[in-house]
Enzyme design. Sequence first.
Site, PDB file in Angstrom:
ATOM      1  N   CYS A  88       0.776  -1.350  -0.145  1.00 39.76           N
ATOM      2  CA  CYS A  88       0.093   0.104  -0.167  1.00 39.76           C
ATOM      3  C   CYS A  88       0.807   1.180   0.135  1.00 39.76           C
ATOM      4  O   CYS A  88       1.759   1.699   0.947  1.00 39.76           O
ATOM      5  CB  CYS A  88      -0.996  -0.141   1.100  1.00 39.76           C
ATOM      6  SG  CYS A  88      -1.696   1.342   1.588  1.00 39.76           S
ATOM      7  N   CYS A  91       0.261   3.681   2.974  1.00 37.83           N
ATOM      8  CA  CYS A  91       0.841   3.123   4.024  1.00 37.83           C
ATOM      9  C   CYS A  91       2.242   3.451   4.173  1.00 37.83           C
ATOM     10  O   CYS A  91       2.849   3.801   5.441  1.00 37.83           O
ATOM     11  CB  CYS A  91       0.441   1.599   4.329  1.00 37.83           C
ATOM     12  SG  CYS A  91      -1.093   1.269   3.974  1.00 37.83           S
TER      13      CYS A  91
END
Length: 167
Positions: A88, A91
Amino acid sequence: MAISVAASTTFPSLNRKSSTKLSAYGYSSKLSFSSSLQFQPIRIANKAVSSRHRPLAVKAKKQTFNSFDELLANSDKPVLVDFYATWCGPCQFMVPVLNQVSSTLKDKIQIVKIDTEKYPSIADEYRIQALPTFIIFKDGKSFDRFEGALSADQLIQRIENSLSVKQ
């Protein structure tokens, strides 16, 4: 003291009813995590980056827990859990942000990261559908929840606002 992101807590195949004690590193019989942070020299094009540009180490205490629920219940301060995945992009953007937030709010909140790919039972239990998802736990219970990448200032403001609200 806050737990630094780079020294994040991870939980191998935990579920609430499991009686097996597991290590965050997979080496002992108890679930544990080390929260002392150590940085390695960074190399760019075979040249080491000057030590003045390396992040500072954040010291925190080592704790041992039998389950995620025990970690939440035994925390002496609120816990911010970052549900993330290694693939991600947002993230990954949050890693230095959480390091900054951890050092800024070290006396107010403990920060823990959980990889949703490795620990889907915990992600399912908290209905994680978007990444990154942040949940603030207070007294072992979910207190606030929000999704998406934020700047350090935005995240600090969100945490402080959430903690100042009395329920």
